[in-house]
Scaffold this motif. Structure first.
Motif, mmCIF file in Angstrom:
data_model
loop_
_atom_site.group_PDB
_atom_site.id
_atom_site.type_symbol
_atom_site.label_atom_id
_atom_site.label_comp_id
_atom_site.label_asym_id
_atom_site.label_seq_id
_atom_site.Cartn_x
_atom_site.Cartn_y
_atom_site.Cartn_z
ATOM 1 N N PRO A 175 33.193 11.993 -3.415
ATOM 2 C CA PRO A 175 32.258 12.661 -2.507
ATOM 3 C C PRO A 175 30.897 12.828 -3.181
ATOM 4 C CG PRO A 175 34.358 13.819 -2.597
ATOM 5 C CD PRO A 175 34.387 12.805 -3.700
ATOM 6 N N SER A 176 29.847 12.903 -2.378
ATOM 7 C CA SER A 176 28.491 12.940 -2.943
ATOM 8 C C SER A 176 28.256 14.160 -3.822
ATOM 9 C CB SER A 176 27.450 12.881 -1.826
ATOM 10 O OG SER A 176 27.543 14.005 -0.979
ATOM 11 N N ALA A 177 28.878 15.290 -3.510
ATOM 12 C CA ALA A 177 28.692 16.477 -4.342
ATOM 13 C C ALA A 177 29.228 16.229 -5.754
ATOM 14 C CB ALA A 177 29.395 17.683 -3.713
ATOM 15 N N GLU A 178 30.379 15.574 -5.844
ATOM 16 C CA GLU A 178 30.950 15.274 -7.158
ATOM 17 C C GLU A 178 30.107 14.238 -7.891
ATOM 18 O OE1 GLU A 178 35.099 13.572 -9.178
ATOM 19 O OE2 GLU A 178 34.988 13.923 -7.014
ATOM 20 N N LEU A 179 29.677 13.210 -7.174
ATOM 21 C CA LEU A 179 28.876 12.168 -7.808
ATOM 22 C C LEU A 179 27.517 12.712 -8.253
ATOM 23 C CD1 LEU A 179 28.708 9.280 -8.695
ATOM 24 C CD2 LEU A 179 28.054 8.622 -6.373
ATOM 25 N N LEU A 210 19.295 5.224 -10.788
ATOM 26 C CA LEU A 210 18.341 6.198 -10.250
ATOM 27 C C LEU A 210 19.081 7.476 -9.865
ATOM 28 C CD1 LEU A 210 16.249 3.734 -8.031
ATOM 29 C CD2 LEU A 210 15.991 4.272 -10.468
ATOM 30 N N GLY A 211 19.646 8.145 -10.856
ATOM 31 C CA GLY A 211 20.455 9.331 -10.623
ATOM 32 C C GLY A 211 19.678 10.481 -10.012
ATOM 33 N N ASP A 212 18.435 10.680 -10.444
ATOM 34 C CA ASP A 212 17.622 11.761 -9.876
ATOM 35 C C ASP A 212 17.330 11.494 -8.403
ATOM 36 O OD1 ASP A 212 17.601 13.036 -12.303
ATOM 37 O OD2 ASP A 212 15.616 12.299 -12.895
ATOM 38 N N LEU A 213 17.041 10.242 -8.080
ATOM 39 C CA LEU A 213 16.781 9.884 -6.688
ATOM 40 C C LEU A 213 18.053 10.093 -5.858
ATOM 41 C CD1 LEU A 213 14.772 6.878 -5.367
ATOM 42 C CD2 LEU A 213 17.078 7.264 -4.499
ATOM 43 N N TYR A 214 19.193 9.723 -6.416
ATOM 44 C CA TYR A 214 20.451 9.918 -5.699
ATOM 45 C C TYR A 214 20.659 11.397 -5.394
ATOM 46 C CZ TYR A 214 25.370 10.122 -4.525
ATOM 47 O OH TYR A 214 26.540 10.369 -3.872
ATOM 48 N N ALA A 215 20.413 12.251 -6.361
ATOM 49 C CA ALA A 215 20.621 13.697 -6.173
ATOM 50 C C ALA A 215 19.732 14.257 -5.062
ATOM 51 C CB ALA A 215 20.377 14.441 -7.485
#
Length: 342
Positions: free
Chosen positions: A288-292, A329-334
């Motif tokens: 799930p996106s919250a976990e990722l 792009l982890g910051d963008l994903y968040a």
């Protein structure tokens, strides 16, 4: 027997595809803002198997693209390297890569916008009576493998775990379907391959042994499949990339909440018989996106990619990898999709 959801997925990792094949994508569209203020158009590549298509199938069925103000032009590809080639030529905006093709982002040819799901299907298997009970027993044995795939990667992990070098085994390179035939007929002692192909091999060789599994290396190392974009699009139009990534996050959350139903949605999208993809979610870990987002923020996801890059370098597939922080792009994903969820 070739499986559209297995062979298509794994051939995504063929390392020579960029240099050997040119692609005519037939993609059009414009990823900039529409002149009349209408939906933004993006060209999105995918592979015709469960992992490579289900997020796009769900996004389409759930109306997520329309809600985000994006109109996708979807284009099917046979592997990941061809999609990266299309990204580089400017004829594709986003695409999907399996784990075998992750050397491409690590070499700076694409930017990862999202982890789709983690593959759990890969195995090193041995024939009964071969004398192989653990990875160390592979020494001196014949092992069939489709080079440049995640099967190749799981074999490298098994050998490394046992303190063996690649030349400690007789590696017999062949395509994925031929691995099934060679193992089933006893022409090799072991094989590095994946489910559902192993289901066929088990019918032919009752009592086959699983010597090494993807799960054996989790969570330090994983086999993620991912969505990627053009690096220049990520830097030049980050808001569009966030919109698309937000759609992928919403689709991923729906899939995680409805795994069995997602198999049917993907089959319908691919125009396959309703039950053909049944059981696909047994061989993936859905995030799930919250976990990722949490795993992205704490550096875990960067660690996955850095570990894979180190392995690919050890295998001679990636001479000088970049750091994951430069291409994931982890910051963008968040940040993606926050407005849609508020």
């Amino acid at each position: 027997m070739k499986s559209i959801r297995a062979v298509g997925r794994r051939t995504a990792g063929l390392f020579l595809a960029l240099s050997l094949v040119s692609v005519a994508t037939g993609c059009g569209g414009d990823s900039s803002d529409a002149a009349d203020g209408g939906p933004q158009k993006v060209r999105f590549g995918y592979i015709a198997d469960y992992s490579g298509s289900v997020a796009l199938a769900v996004a389409q069925k759930q109306g997520l693209w329309k809600k985000s103000g994006v109109t996708p032009e979807l284009k099917v590809f046979t592997n990941g390297p061809l999609q990266v080639q299309a990204l580089g030529s400017g004829s594709l905006d986003f695409g999907y890569l399996g784990p075998g093709a992750l050397w491409l982002p690590a070499s700076g040819r694409a930017s990862i916008v999202s982890v789709n799901m983690l593959g759990l299907a890969d195995r090193v298997i041995a024939r009964p009576g071969s004398g192989i009970e653990k990875p160390a027993d592979l020494k001196g044995k014949k092992v069939a493998v489709a080079e440049g795939t995640s099967g190749d990667m799981i074999l490298d992990l098994a050998l490394s775990e046992a303190g063996l070098k690649p030349d400690d085994v007789t590696k017999v390179a062949m395509d994925a379907s031929t691995v099934v035939t060679a193992f089933s007929s006893g022409k090799v002692d072991a094989a590095a391959t994946w489910y559902p192909l192993i289901d066929t091999m088990r019918k032919n060789v009752p009592g086959l042994k699983e010597i090494s599994r993807t799960e054996d290396y989790y969570p330090k190392l994983t086999f993620p499949n991912v969505f990627v974009t053009q690096p220049k699009l990520a830097s030049g139009n980050p808001e569009l990339v966030k919109k698309v990534t937000g759609v992928l996050k919403q689709a991923g959350d729906w899939i995680a909440a409805h795994p069995e139903e997602s198999e049917s949605v993907a089959a319908d999208f691919l125009k396959l018989p309703a039950g053909q993809l049944k059981g696909s979610t047994k061989y993936v870990k859905l995030l799930p996106s919250a976990e990722l987002t949490k795993l992205s923020k704490d550096g875990t996801v960067d660690g996955w990619f850095d570990e894979l890059a180190a392995m690919l370098r050890r295998m001679g597939k990636l001479p000088k990898p970049g750091k994951a922080e430069d291409y994931y792009l982890g910051d963008l994903y968040a940040e993606a999709g926050k407005a849609d969820r508020s």
